[in-house]
Scaffold this active site. Structure first.
Site, PDB file in Angstrom:
ATOM      1  N   CYS A  51       0.823  -1.217   0.000  1.00  0.00           N
ATOM      2  CA  CYS A  51       0.000   0.000   0.000  1.00  0.00           C
ATOM      3  C   CYS A  51       0.851   1.258   0.000  1.00  0.00           C
ATOM      4  O   CYS A  51       0.417   2.314  -0.472  1.00  0.00           O
ATOM      5  CB  CYS A  51      -0.905   0.027   1.238  1.00  0.00           C
ATOM      6  SG  CYS A  51      -1.875  -1.470   1.506  1.00  0.00           S
ATOM      7  N   ASP A  83      -1.994  -3.323   7.794  1.00  0.00           N
ATOM      8  CA  ASP A  83      -3.061  -4.114   8.403  1.00  0.00           C
ATOM      9  C   ASP A  83      -3.032  -5.555   7.896  1.00  0.00           C
ATOM     10  O   ASP A  83      -3.231  -6.499   8.661  1.00  0.00           O
ATOM     11  CB  ASP A  83      -4.421  -3.481   8.101  1.00  0.00           C
ATOM     12  CG  ASP A  83      -4.685  -2.250   8.957  1.00  0.00           C
ATOM     13  OD1 ASP A  83      -3.707  -1.652   9.434  1.00  0.00           O
ATOM     14  OD2 ASP A  83      -5.858  -1.902   9.141  1.00  0.00           O
ATOM     15  N   CYS A 124      -2.257   3.208   3.189  1.00  0.00           N
ATOM     16  CA  CYS A 124      -2.979   2.169   3.914  1.00  0.00           C
ATOM     17  C   CYS A 124      -4.055   2.768   4.825  1.00  0.00           C
ATOM     18  O   CYS A 124      -4.186   3.979   4.971  1.00  0.00           O
ATOM     19  CB  CYS A 124      -1.986   1.328   4.717  1.00  0.00           C
ATOM     20  SG  CYS A 124      -2.598  -0.304   5.213  1.00  0.00           S
ATOM     21  N   ASP A 125      -4.807   1.879   5.474  1.00  0.00           N
ATOM     22  CA  ASP A 125      -6.054   2.233   6.156  1.00  0.00           C
ATOM     23  C   ASP A 125      -5.955   3.430   7.093  1.00  0.00           C
ATOM     24  O   ASP A 125      -6.774   4.346   7.035  1.00  0.00           O
ATOM     25  CB  ASP A 125      -6.557   1.040   6.973  1.00  0.00           C
ATOM     26  CG  ASP A 125      -6.915  -0.153   6.118  1.00  0.00           C
ATOM     27  OD1 ASP A 125      -6.607  -0.132   4.916  1.00  0.00           O
ATOM     28  OD2 ASP A 125      -7.485  -1.117   6.643  1.00  0.00           O
ATOM     29  N   LYS A 126      -4.993   3.421   8.015  1.00  0.00           N
ATOM     30  CA  LYS A 126      -4.948   4.444   9.061  1.00  0.00           C
ATOM     31  C   LYS A 126      -4.202   5.688   8.624  1.00  0.00           C
ATOM     32  O   LYS A 126      -4.271   6.729   9.279  1.00  0.00           O
ATOM     33  CB  LYS A 126      -4.301   3.875  10.336  1.00  0.00           C
ATOM     34  CG  LYS A 126      -4.888   2.555  10.812  1.00  0.00           C
ATOM     35  CD  LYS A 126      -6.392   2.580  10.934  1.00  0.00           C
ATOM     36  CE  LYS A 126      -6.967   1.223  11.277  1.00  0.00           C
ATOM     37  NZ  LYS A 126      -6.784   0.195  10.239  1.00  0.00           N
ATOM     38  N   CYS A 196      -5.394  -2.356  -0.695  1.00  0.00           N
ATOM     39  CA  CYS A 196      -6.243  -3.520  -0.942  1.00  0.00           C
ATOM     40  C   CYS A 196      -7.458  -3.136  -1.786  1.00  0.00           C
ATOM     41  O   CYS A 196      -8.104  -2.103  -1.555  1.00  0.00           O
ATOM     42  CB  CYS A 196      -6.672  -4.142   0.380  1.00  0.00           C
ATOM     43  SG  CYS A 196      -5.274  -4.744   1.358  1.00  0.00           S
ATOM     44  N   GLU A 447      -8.137  -5.362  14.520  1.00  0.00           N
ATOM     45  CA  GLU A 447      -9.061  -5.683  13.430  1.00  0.00           C
ATOM     46  C   GLU A 447      -8.937  -7.168  13.106  1.00  0.00           C
ATOM     47  O   GLU A 447      -7.837  -7.717  13.122  1.00  0.00           O
ATOM     48  CB  GLU A 447      -8.662  -4.837  12.222  1.00  0.00           C
ATOM     49  CG  GLU A 447      -9.574  -4.910  11.043  1.00  0.00           C
ATOM     50  CD  GLU A 447      -9.143  -3.918   9.977  1.00  0.00           C
ATOM     51  OE1 GLU A 447      -9.444  -2.723  10.127  1.00  0.00           O
ATOM     52  OE2 GLU A 447      -8.489  -4.336   9.011  1.00  0.00           O
ATOM     53  N   SER A 473     -12.333  -6.332   9.870  1.00  0.00           N
ATOM     54  CA  SER A 473     -11.694  -5.744   8.710  1.00  0.00           C
ATOM     55  C   SER A 473     -12.732  -5.209   7.738  1.00  0.00           C
ATOM     56  O   SER A 473     -13.849  -5.721   7.646  1.00  0.00           O
ATOM     57  CB  SER A 473     -10.838  -6.808   8.013  1.00  0.00           C
ATOM     58  OG  SER A 473     -10.497  -6.406   6.709  1.00  0.00           O
TER      59      SER A 473
END
Length: 566
Positions: A51, A83, A124-126, A196, A447, A473
Site C-alpha cells: 500500500c 493491516d 494504507c487504512d490508518k 487492498c 481488526e 476488517s
C-alpha cells in the site's frame, strides 16, 4: 509570494531567529528560497507494505510540482502499519494506535517547522484519517493525495485479492481446495503496489475524503499503477498554490454537511465499518458534532448501490473504469443524496467539481440505479441492547439475513476463536463471541479478518454470527457485529457472557441482546474482575490509558491529565 508565507516567515524572515535561518542555509537554500511559502510534504511511504511502497516516489513527484509553482516543498515522513501483514497477530494491536501517532506526527512537524501548507501522501487504512486529523488540527491549507488501489490479482481467469487468501484457509478446512491451491492464491492475490482492492477500509476512507472535499477529484479512484496517478501528482503544485492564495483551510471545508456527504457516499458504496470510528474522530478534530447515531440516521434514508467486494463481486479498479467516485457522486447529487454547495480544495463547490465529469458508463452493473438498489437501506447498522448499552456497529449486507438468534461460544482472544474454527468446534447456530479486544482491552482494538474469512471459506457465514468489542476488517462480510461498547475490559456486559447464553441480533430493530435476566447479570457482575491490561509499557500502555471508546471514535486527545486522576 508575500502573504502566502504567513507561517514560515515566523522563522525565515524573523531577525530574532538567526539559528533557524542558518539551518535553512545548511540545506542548500538561498535567501530567495527563504522568502517562499513552505509546503510540508508528509509521506507515509515505506518499503514494507504494498500500500505504501510507491508513496515516496509520488512524494518526490509532488515536490517537483510544488517547486514549479515557486513554492518550497520539504518532504518529511510519518509512521505506518500494514493491516494485512499484521492481521491476526499481536502486531494488529498497533494498527489503530498508528492513526493517532500519524495525526500527532503530522501536526507536530507541521506546527514546529511553521509550514504554510501540508500535502499528505498516504496509502494504507490508518494513514488517511490520521494524516487528515493532523492537518485539521493545524487548520492550515492542506490536502490529501491517496496512493491508489492495487490492481486485481488473477488466478484461473478470475479476479482475486487479499481477502481471497484468508478465505482460502476456510475453503481448505471445508475440503474445497488443497494446500497447493491455497499457495497459488497467495502467490497471485497481490500483484504490486497499491492499497487492498475492494471497498475495504483504505478505499472507503479515500472515497470519504473525496466526498469531504479534501482531495482533488478522482484522487480516490486512480489505480496506484496507472499514468493517471502520475498525472495527478503534476497538478498538486497548482492546487496548493490556490489554497494558499485563497487561504482555504480544513475548517472551511470540513463542515457538518461535508461529513453528511461522506457518510452517504460510504453507505452507497457499501464501505467499511471502520469509517464510523474514523469519521467521528476526524469530526472531533474540527469540532463538528457527529455520533454513531448519525450513521444510523443516514443508513435509514440512503441505499447501497455498489456491487463491490467484500459483499459484492467488483473491485475499485472496476469502478474507476466505469467513471470512478466522481460519477457515483454525480448520480447521488442528481438523486438529492449530497449537499452540492460544500467547498472543496479546488476552490469550487462539490457540485462545481462534478459539473464537468462524465456520468457512469452506459451498461455498467457495478453501481445500481436508485430504483433498483443492492439494498434499499444502508448496510451500516448501529445496534443497542444489554450487550451494547453505548452502541455497536454491524455491517449487514442483507445477503446473510437481518435477524440471527443463537448460542454464545465465548473466547477471550481472536487466536482462541480462530483455532476453534479451524478445529471444527464452531457449528451452525453459534454466536462466536471474541472479547477483551477493545481499545483498552486489546489494547488497540485489533481488526479481525481471519475468523470471519475462515467461516466464509468453510461455508458457515450465513449460519454463524460473530460479535466483538474489537473491529472487523473492511474486507469482512457475513453476520458480524463489532465496536461493542462498553467493552469487556471496562466491565461491559460482554465480559459476563458464558457459553450457551442465548443471543439475539436484530438488524430490523437495531438491537443486540443476551436473553438472560438482569438479576443473573448482576450475580455475574459481582463475581467479575477486570483482567490486567495486556500492555505494561510503551505505546500500547499509553494508548490503553488515554483512548476513548469506539462509539467516541477511539481518540486519544480527550483525556484528563494523569495528575488529575484519583
Amino acid at each position: 509570494m508575500e502573504g502566502l508565507n504567513k507561517y514560515s516567515r515566523q522563522v525565515t524572515q524573523n531577525d530574532k531567529q538567526p539559528g533557524a535561518q542558518a539551518m535553512f542555509y545548511a540545506l542548500g537554500l538561498t535567501g530567495k528560497d527563504l522568502e517562499k511559502p513552505q509546503v510540508g510534504i508528509v509521506s507515509a511511504g515505506w518499503e514494507g507494505n504494498p500500500c505504501n511502497m510507491h508513496l515516496n516516489a509520488l512524494a518526490r513527484e509532488i515536490k517537483d510540482s510544488i517547486q514549479a509553482e515557486d513554492l518550497l516543498g520539504l518532504i518529511y515522513h510519518t509512521a505506518g502499519v500494514s493491516d494485512a501483514i499484521s492481521m491476526g497477530s499481536s502486531g494488529m494491536r498497533y494498527s489503530l494506535p498508528s492513526r493517532d501517532v500519524i495525526a500527532d506526527s503530522v501536526e507536530m512537524v507541521g506546527a514546529a517547522q511553521w509550514y504554510d501548507a501540508i500535502v499528505a501522501v498516504v496509502g494504507c487504512d490508518k494513514n488517511m484519517p490520521g494524516a487528515l486529523m493532523g492537518i485539521s488540527r493545524l487548520n492550515r491549507p492542506g490536502l490529501i493525495v491517496y496512493g491508489g488501489t492495487i490492481k486485481p490479482g488473477c488466478l484461473d481467469n478470475k479476479n482475486i485479492d487479499i481477502a481471497s487468501t484468508f478465505e482460502a484457509i476456510g475453503q481448505k478446512l471445508a475440503g474445497i481446495i488443497d494446500q497447493k491451491q491455497v499457495r497459488e492464491i497467495i502467490l497471485h492475490a497481490c500483484p504490486g503496489p497499491g492499497a487492498c482492492g475492494g471497498m475495504y477500509t483504505a478505499n472507503t476512507m479515500a472515497s470519504a475524503i473525496e466526498a469531504l472535499g479534501m482531495c482533488l477529484p478522482f484522487n480516490s479512484s486512480y489505480p496506484a499503477v496507472s499514468d493517471h496517478k502520475h498525472l495527478e501528482t503534476k497538478k498538486i503544485g497548482k492546487a496548493v498554490h490556490l489554497i494558499l492564495e485563497k487561504d482555504i483551510k480544513p475548517r472551511d471545508i470540513l463542515t457538518r454537511e461535508a461529513f453528511e456527504n461522506a457518510i452517504r457516499l460510504v453507505i452507497v458504496l457499501g464501505g467499511s465499518t471502520n469509517a464510523v470510528i474514523h469519521l467521528i474522530a476526524l469530526a472531533k478534530a474540527v469540532d463538528v458534532p457527529l455520533t454513531i447515531n448519525d450513521f444510523q440516521y443516514f443508513s435509514n434514508c440512503t441505499p447501497v448501490l455498489a456491487d463491490l467486494k467484500p459483499s459484492g463481486k467488483y473491485l475499485m479498479e472496476d469502478l474507476f473504469n466505469v467513471g470512478g467516485v466522481p460519477a457515483v457522486m454525480k448520480l447521488m447529487l442528481q438523486e438529492g443524496l449530497l449537499h452540492g454547495d460544500c467547498l472543496t480544495v479546488t476552490g469550487k463547490t462539490l457540485s462545481g467539481n462534478l459539473a464537468g465529469t462524465k456520468e457512469l458508463a452506459a451498461g455498467q452493473d457495478i453501481i445500481r440505479p436508485v430504483d433498483n438498489p443492492v439494498k434499499s437501506k444502508g448496510h451500516l447498522q448501529i445496534l443497542y441492547g444489554n450487550l451494547a448499552e453505548q452502541g455497536a456497529v454491524a455491517k449487514i449486507s442483507g445477503k446473510e439475513g437481518e435477524i440471527f438468534a443463537g448460542s454464545a461460544k465465548v473466547y477471550n482472544s481472536e487466536d482462541r476463536a480462530y483455532d476453534a474454527i479451524l478445529n471444527g468446534e464452531i457449528v451452525a447456530g453459534d454466536v462466536v463471541v471474541i472479547r477483551y479486544c477493545g481499545p483498552k482491552g486489546g489494547p488497540g482494538m485489533p481488526e479481525m479478518l481471519k475468523p470471519p474469512a475462515a467461516l466464509f471459506g468453510a461455508g458457515l457465514s450465513r449460519d454463524v454470527a460473530l460479535i466483538t468489542d474489537g473491529r472487523f476488517s473492511g474486507a469482512t462480510h457475513g453476520f458480524i457485529v463489532g465496536h461493542i461498547t462498553p467493552e469487556a475490559q471496562t466491565g461491559g456486559n460482554l465480559a459476563l457472557l458464558q457459553n450457551g447464553d442465548p443471543i439475539i441480533i436484530n438488524a430490523l430493530k437495531n438491537s443486540i441482546s443476551v436473553n438472560i435476566s438482569e438479576s443473573e447479570l448482576d450475580i455475574r457482575r459481582k463475581k467479575w474482575q477486570a483482567p490486567p491490561l495486556q500492555a505494561t509499557r510503551g505505546i500500547l500502555k499509553k494508548y490503553a490509558h488515554t483512548v476513548t471508546s469506539a462509539s467516541e471514535g477511539c481518540v486519544t486527545d480527550e483525556y484528563e491529565p494523569a495528575l488529575n486522576r484519583p
